[in-house]
Design a protein around this motif. Structure first.
Motif, mmCIF file in Angstrom:
data_model
loop_
_atom_site.group_PDB
_atom_site.id
_atom_site.type_symbol
_atom_site.label_atom_id
_atom_site.label_comp_id
_atom_site.label_asym_id
_atom_site.label_seq_id
_atom_site.Cartn_x
_atom_site.Cartn_y
_atom_site.Cartn_z
ATOM 1 N N SER A 70 0.836 -1.198 0.000
ATOM 2 C CA SER A 70 0.000 0.000 0.000
ATOM 3 C C SER A 70 0.873 1.251 0.000
ATOM 4 O O SER A 70 0.421 2.319 -0.382
ATOM 5 C CB SER A 70 -0.980 0.010 1.162
ATOM 6 N N PRO A 76 -3.599 2.636 -3.298
ATOM 7 C CA PRO A 76 -3.392 1.761 -2.138
ATOM 8 C C PRO A 76 -4.684 1.116 -1.625
ATOM 9 O O PRO A 76 -4.642 0.074 -0.977
ATOM 10 C CB PRO A 76 -2.785 2.672 -1.081
ATOM 11 N N ASP A 77 -5.824 1.747 -1.924
ATOM 12 C CA ASP A 77 -7.085 1.219 -1.391
ATOM 13 C C ASP A 77 -7.419 -0.163 -1.923
ATOM 14 O O ASP A 77 -8.160 -0.914 -1.289
ATOM 15 C CB ASP A 77 -8.239 2.169 -1.732
ATOM 16 N N ARG A 80 -6.971 -3.071 0.289
ATOM 17 C CA ARG A 80 -7.904 -3.199 1.402
ATOM 18 C C ARG A 80 -8.916 -4.299 1.155
ATOM 19 O O ARG A 80 -9.301 -5.023 2.062
ATOM 20 C CB ARG A 80 -8.621 -1.871 1.580
#
Lengths: 324, 160
Positions: A70, A76-77, A80
């Motif tokens: 990330s 970067p999401d 998740r």
């Protein structure tokens, strides 16, 4: 295209990071070591951080991987949605603990997107505002249905459903064909596994239709249709899809669940390895992430095998295909 | 009317436009190409500083189109200078404008695409430094078309 080119930097870093991953030779070297300590030495050479317990070594490595990805990724999401898998696992453990009044903290995974401590508070206080809508709804459903039926199975069923739906909706919002396809493959594999598992345990169709997940390439109705037939009919049906090899490998010399799990892991790995050498795009990052997860699982297989003095050949047989 | 346009030195205007396009397009292409390769390269160097030299060589390859564009622009400008006070006639000016196009357009696209190959080749270097030459050869395949472009442009300028 511009979106893919934004990944040039991250892919450059991944290319070098892949060099440090454990390949078949390094696994062999670990297996050939006489003691667990010698095995750990090979791990430290490969860049794993030292820790007293081997579980901590693996846990740190896994956290490090998510953090690293990330950090370098322009989006970067995306990672998740993979971490939600660990969150879902933790929620399941916490709910089961609550319902049966025990404490199994050792089963909790540290590398979710929520800290274990804050998840605990959420479950205890029934405060789910920060969770994704789908997970929140699933938890409320579980709590409600469990109070009526006292059936612990629904915890797994409802939360797994929610996780896959969440994963699929997030992958759709990324508008990235690779991720959308990845979600479909995972749903298909989960459905196929569920079908075989339930069929071989001679359980009923009702359970199957609860467990099956929407959104795969094979329609849910197909499974229910083949449930009444012999398993061979289902095998023939799968043989014409992309998942033929999963069936071949798991039914080779008699069926067992371990083989099926390994075949699914290897199938996923094959999909990821196809895009390993792309110069741009998110594919090498996703490949690295899942590759690293598989690596950690393999290391655990070797270490547990060594600790329990399991025969080297059996350890070898259990290992998953490595990403590099 | 015709006399008026000739007096304006419209031939020179066309020629200047050509010189500008040759460098503009090729220069834009090169900067994009080098930046793509540079991003991949900085990723590699961030993990492994020892690869800096190899990465730098590959990163520099898409910059040649900008240099070729500069050469063509320079040649066109020297044609204008050679024409002296009267300036170029309109046909010559238009010829020079057309002569600039191969370098400008091919230069721009080849630089961008070469940058992508260079970035991919930096991936080879990240794995094995000793395979750098293979990466360079693959990247230079794209260069070939930029070289053809500058040759065509030079030949066309030579006819004026």
């Amino acid at each position: 295209m511009q979106r893919e080119i934004n990944y040039a930097y991250a892919v450059g870093r991944i290319r070098v990071a892949e060099n440090a991953m454990l390949d078949k030779n390094k696994y062999e070297r670990m297996i050939d070591q006489p003691s667990v300590d010698d095995c750990l030495r090979v791990l430290y050479e490969a860049g794993y951080q030292e820790a007293r317990e081997y579980e901590d070594i693996l846990k740190n490595e896994s956290i490090k991987t998510y953090h690293y990805l990330s950090q370098i990724s322009p989006e970067p999401d995306v990672f998740r949605m993979f971490q939600y898998k660990n969150d879902t696992h933790n929620i399941k453990v916490l709910l089961k603990d609550e319902f049966s009044n025990k404490e199994s903290d050792h089963l909790l995974l540290e590398n979710g997107s929520y800290e274990v401590a804050s998840l605990k508070v959420m479950i205890r206080e029934r405060y789910f505002k920060d969770l994704p809508q789908l997970l929140k709804e699933a938890i409320l459903q579980v709590i409600e249905q469990y109070s009526k039926t006292k059936d612990p199975q629904i915890i797994d069923i409802l939360l797994d459903q929610a996780y896959f739906r969440l994963f699929q909706s997030l992958s759709t919002t990324t508008r990235n064909a690779y991720l959308i396809n990845l979600a479909r493959i995972q749903i298909d594999m989960t459905n196929i596994s569920a079908f075989i598992r339930i069929k071989s345990k001679m359980e009923d169709l009702e359970l199957l239709s609860k467990v099956l997940i929407d959104g795969g390439t094979i329609d849910k109705k197909e499974y229910s249709r083949y449930f009444q037939e012999q398993i061979d009919v289902f095998k023939e049906k799968i043989a014409v899809t992309a998942y033929a090899e999963i069936m071949e490998q798991s039914f080779d010399n008699g069926f067992n669940i371990t083989k099926l799990e390994k075949a699914c892991d290897n199938f996923l790995m094959k999909y990821l390895r196809k895009s390993k050498n792309k110069a741009f795009g998110i594919e090498p990052l996703i490949g690295y992430m899942v590759g690293k997860e598989t690596e950690i699982r393999n290391v655990r297989i070797i270490l547990v095998g060594k600790i329990n003095h399991i025969d080297n050949d059996i350890i070898r047989e259990r290992l998953r295909t490595s990403y590099v | 009317m015709t006399q008026y346009i000739v007096d304006l030195g419209l031939g020179n205007v066309f020629a200047f436009l050509g010189a500008a396009l040759a460098f503009l397009l090729a220069g834009i292409g090169s900067s994009i190409g080098v930046s793509i390769a540079g991003q991949a390269g900085s990723g590699v160097v961030a993990e492994d500083t020892d690869k800096f030299v190899n990465v730098m060589i590959l990163e520099a390859l898409p910059s040649t189109q900008g240099i070729y564009g500069f050469v063509i622009a320079f040649m066109i400008i020297s044609k204008i200078t050679a024409a002296g006070a009267g300036g170029l006639d309109i046909p010559s000016g238009v010829y020079l404008l057309m002569a600039a196009l191969p370098m400008g357009i091919v230069g721009m696209f080849s630089a961008i695409y070469q940058g992508k190959v260079a970035a991919a080749s930096i991936g080879i270097v990240a794995k094995r430094s000793q395979d750098m030459v293979k990466g360079i050869i693959l990247t230079l395949m794209v260069e070939l078309f930029a070289i053809f472009a500058i040759l065509v442009s030079i030949l066309m300028i030579g006819r004026v």
